[in-house]
Write a protein that holds these residues in place. Structure first.
Motif, PDB file in Angstrom:
ATOM      1  N   PHE A  45       0.841  -1.183   0.000  1.00 28.30           N
ATOM      2  CA  PHE A  45       0.000   0.000   0.000  1.00 28.30           C
ATOM      3  C   PHE A  45       0.884   1.245   0.000  1.00 28.30           C
ATOM      4  CE2 PHE A  45      -2.664   3.203   2.267  1.00 28.30           C
ATOM      5  CZ  PHE A  45      -3.730   3.243   1.381  1.00 28.30           C
ATOM      6  N   ARG A  46       0.909   1.936  -1.102  1.00 31.50           N
ATOM      7  CA  ARG A  46       1.629   3.196  -1.268  1.00 31.50           C
ATOM      8  C   ARG A  46       3.106   3.102  -0.828  1.00 31.50           C
ATOM      9  NH1 ARG A  46      -2.228   8.233   0.276  1.00 31.50           N
ATOM     10  NH2 ARG A  46      -0.944   9.162  -1.373  1.00 31.50           N
ATOM     11  N   PRO A  47       3.837   2.094  -1.303  1.00 29.08           N
ATOM     12  CA  PRO A  47       5.218   1.911  -0.826  1.00 29.08           C
ATOM     13  C   PRO A  47       6.154   3.056  -1.163  1.00 29.08           C
ATOM     14  CG  PRO A  47       4.800   0.520  -2.732  1.00 29.08           C
ATOM     15  CD  PRO A  47       3.462   1.072  -2.315  1.00 29.08           C
ATOM     16  N   GLU A  48       5.891   3.767  -2.261  1.00 33.80           N
ATOM     17  CA  GLU A  48       6.769   4.883  -2.611  1.00 33.80           C
ATOM     18  C   GLU A  48       6.714   5.989  -1.563  1.00 33.80           C
ATOM     19  OE1 GLU A  48       6.319   6.447  -6.499  1.00 33.80           O
ATOM     20  OE2 GLU A  48       7.054   4.637  -7.503  1.00 33.80           O
ATOM     21  N   GLU A  49       5.566   6.143  -0.898  1.00 42.79           N
ATOM     22  CA  GLU A  49       5.463   7.137   0.165  1.00 42.79           C
ATOM     23  C   GLU A  49       6.392   6.789   1.324  1.00 42.79           C
ATOM     24  OE1 GLU A  49       3.818  10.017   0.135  1.00 42.79           O
ATOM     25  OE2 GLU A  49       3.140   9.625  -1.919  1.00 42.79           O
ATOM     26  N   ASN A  50       6.513   5.499   1.622  1.00 42.03           N
ATOM     27  CA  ASN A  50       7.418   5.079   2.699  1.00 42.03           C
ATOM     28  C   ASN A  50       8.876   5.290   2.310  1.00 42.03           C
ATOM     29  OD1 ASN A  50       4.903   2.924   2.955  1.00 42.03           O
ATOM     30  ND2 ASN A  50       5.658   3.658   4.927  1.00 42.03           N
ATOM     31  N   TRP A  51       9.200   4.996   1.057  1.00 40.34           N
ATOM     32  CA  TRP A  51      10.576   5.231   0.585  1.00 40.34           C
ATOM     33  C   TRP A  51      10.917   6.721   0.649  1.00 40.34           C
ATOM     34  CZ3 TRP A  51      11.540   7.668  -4.352  1.00 40.34           C
ATOM     35  CH2 TRP A  51      12.909   7.823  -4.612  1.00 40.34           C
ATOM     36  N   LYS A  52      10.000   7.564   0.193  1.00 41.42           N
ATOM     37  CA  LYS A  52      10.253   9.005   0.221  1.00 41.42           C
ATOM     38  C   LYS A  52      10.416   9.502   1.664  1.00 41.42           C
ATOM     39  CE  LYS A  52       7.637  10.003  -4.011  1.00 41.42           C
ATOM     40  NZ  LYS A  52       6.370  10.599  -4.535  1.00 41.42           N
ATOM     41  N   ARG A  53       9.557   9.014   2.568  1.00 39.05           N
ATOM     42  CA  ARG A  53       9.627   9.495   3.947  1.00 39.05           C
ATOM     43  C   ARG A  53      10.875   8.970   4.652  1.00 39.05           C
ATOM     44  NH1 ARG A  53       4.541   8.373   7.682  1.00 39.05           N
ATOM     45  NH2 ARG A  53       5.472   6.298   7.651  1.00 39.05           N
ATOM     46  N   LEU A  54      11.305   7.751   4.332  1.00 37.88           N
ATOM     47  CA  LEU A  54      12.543   7.232   4.909  1.00 37.88           C
ATOM     48  C   LEU A  54      13.709   8.129   4.529  1.00 37.88           C
ATOM     49  CD1 LEU A  54      13.740   4.818   6.566  1.00 37.88           C
ATOM     50  CD2 LEU A  54      14.320   3.795   4.356  1.00 37.88           C
ATOM     51  N   ASN A  55      13.741   8.554   3.285  1.00 36.78           N
ATOM     52  CA  ASN A  55      14.828   9.427   2.833  1.00 36.78           C
ATOM     53  C   ASN A  55      14.706  10.838   3.406  1.00 36.78           C
ATOM     54  OD1 ASN A  55      16.349   7.569   1.443  1.00 36.78           O
ATOM     55  ND2 ASN A  55      15.343   7.962  -0.525  1.00 36.78           N
ATOM     56  N   LYS A  56      13.494  11.281   3.653  1.00 37.14           N
ATOM     57  CA  LYS A  56      13.294  12.566   4.328  1.00 37.14           C
ATOM     58  C   LYS A  56      13.854  12.510   5.745  1.00 37.14           C
ATOM     59  CE  LYS A  56       9.599  15.896   5.403  1.00 37.14           C
ATOM     60  NZ  LYS A  56       8.135  16.136   5.358  1.00 37.14           N
ATOM     61  N   SER A  57      13.614  11.389   6.419  1.00 42.13           N
ATOM     62  CA  SER A  57      14.178  11.182   7.749  1.00 42.13           C
ATOM     63  C   SER A  57      15.696  11.079   7.687  1.00 42.13           C
ATOM     64  CB  SER A  57      13.604   9.897   8.376  1.00 42.13           C
ATOM     65  OG  SER A  57      12.204   9.964   8.520  1.00 42.13           O
ATOM     66  N   ALA A  58      16.192  10.361   6.660  1.00 40.32           N
ATOM     67  CA  ALA A  58      17.634  10.177   6.511  1.00 40.32           C
ATOM     68  C   ALA A  58      18.347  11.522   6.352  1.00 40.32           C
ATOM     69  CB  ALA A  58      17.923   9.279   5.309  1.00 40.32           C
ATOM     70  N   LYS A  59      17.789  12.366   5.528  1.00 38.42           N
ATOM     71  CA  LYS A  59      18.407  13.672   5.296  1.00 38.42           C
ATOM     72  C   LYS A  59      18.519  14.472   6.586  1.00 38.42           C
ATOM     73  CE  LYS A  59      18.116  17.694   2.247  1.00 38.42           C
ATOM     74  NZ  LYS A  59      17.362  18.320   1.114  1.00 38.42           N
ATOM     75  N   ARG A  60      17.461  14.425   7.408  1.00 39.36           N
ATOM     76  CA  ARG A  60      17.463  15.199   8.646  1.00 39.36           C
ATOM     77  C   ARG A  60      18.500  14.698   9.638  1.00 39.36           C
ATOM     78  NH1 ARG A  60      18.133  17.751  12.346  1.00 39.36           N
ATOM     79  NH2 ARG A  60      16.719  19.090  13.572  1.00 39.36           N
TER      80      ARG A  60
END
Length: 351
Positions: free
Chosen positions: A86-101
């Motif tokens: 279910f919407r896996p790309e959203e999880n990938w994007k948010r993981l990278n948003k967390s990673a950047k921070r």
């Protein structure tokens, strides 16, 4: 699939020892896990290997400076044994948003998606088909580089583990509106799924449990006048026939379930408002009978109805409704997730 993935299978599966009719949440683990290391300035080739302990030096920076982030996802099977996300790309994007921070190198989409697909295909028998069950997926990244000096690490590990799971919550949930402690602050990491965010929640939550509540409703860090999240989930409040939720910010997680609920609610004629919600407004609505529902929303529970809440020295019970928004919305979402209905949004991804 474009990613080359080395696969080492378990010698003997543990699946025969699992009671799929009585699954706890997140404590029974599938046979394999995906791992990928970041060393010498680049991500290496991912591997799938047996689920097993990870060896680290005591000087690994994860132990000292907390560079650790994670995501939560689920895989489902329909009646024809098709595997769905279910919407896996959203999880990938948010993981990278967390990673950047947290100054963790971002994971390439092909490693995340191709690795996840290969892992689910290999452990497809672990995806439960009982109503209300799913395969919970935990992608996470953490610092493996060594050193006691306070700086970002030079090496990291990306891991995906899975766990066949039943319902996250059982029974009625009572929550306490927090007056002293804060989950996050402006300019902080509240929007990221950083492990430290959740560790910092445990103490205030334990205090609430000792008072007879199940969870905490977090309020803003400055005035404690506005509600923000419910435990580890986004929160929704229904006053009369309007469904309210707080806007995302530095302090509030951009939940995948949250944004899905808002879309589905609007498309099904439920009025929604994304705005600040004051504690006073919620308490007054409870007193005058206008507060109809409150519920948490997140991947693990999907939607968790709140039966009552406490604030200061008062307790308030929410009414028992014949057709609550919570149950309507949960069915609409889970029917999409499990391929029981059409998916007009393109959220369901077949593996």
């Amino acid at each position: 699939m474009t990613t080359s993935i080395e696969i080492k299978r378990v010698e003997k599966s543990n699946i025969s020892s699992v009671d799929f009719d009585n699954l706890p949440f997140g404590s029974v683990y599938s046979d394999h896990m995906l791992t990928c290391d970041f060393v010498n300035g680049k991500w290496q080739s991912p591997k799938i290997e047996p689920f097993a302990p990870i060896s680290l030096m005591p000087s690994a920076k994860i132990f000292h400076y907390g560079q650790s982030i994670f995501e939560g996802m689920k895989a489902y099977k329909d009646k024809d044994e098709n595997i769905m996300l279910f919407r896996p790309e959203e999880n990938w994007k948010r993981l990278n948003k967390s990673a950047k921070r947290l100054v963790i190198p971002e994971i390439p989409e092909e490693i995340f998606m191709d690795g996840l697909k290969a892992l689910l295909e290999l452990d497809s028998d672990w995806i439960p088909t009982n109503e209300g069950s799913s395969l919970y997926i935990r992608p996470f990244m953490f610092a493996t580089g060594n050193g006691f000096h306070a700086s970002p690490a030079d090496a990291y590990k990306f891991v995906v583990c899975t766990a066949p799971s039943g319902a996250y919550f059982g029974g009625k949930v009572k929550v306490l509106i927090e007056e002293k402690y804060a989950r996050a602050a402006n300019g902080g990491v509240g929007f990221a799924k950083a492990g430290g965010n959740y560790a910092a929640q445990f103490y205030p939550t334990q205090l609430a449990i000792e008072k007879g509540y199940n969870q905490v409703i977090w309020t803003d860090d400055n005035t404690h006048e506005y509600i923000e999240e419910a435990g580890a989930m986004n929160i929704f409040v229904r006053i009369n026939d309007t469904l309210l939720t707080s806007p995302t910010s530095d302090r509030i997680l951009d939940g995948v379930t949250r944004k899905s609920i808002l879309q589905i609610a609007e498309d099904n004629g439920i009025k929604t408002e994304v705005r600040k919600i004051s504690v006073t407004e919620v308490v007054e609505a409870a007193k005058n009978g206008n507060l109809k529902e409150m519920f948490g929303a997140g991947t693990a529970a999907v939607i968790s109805p709140i039966a009552g809440f406490g604030y200061k020295e008062d307790d308030f019970d929410l009414p028992v409704l014949e057709k609550p928004y919570a149950s309507q919305l949960k069915k609409l979402i889970t029917d999409i997730q499990t391929n029981k209905t059409e998916d007009p949004y393109g959220w369901r991804v077949m593996i």
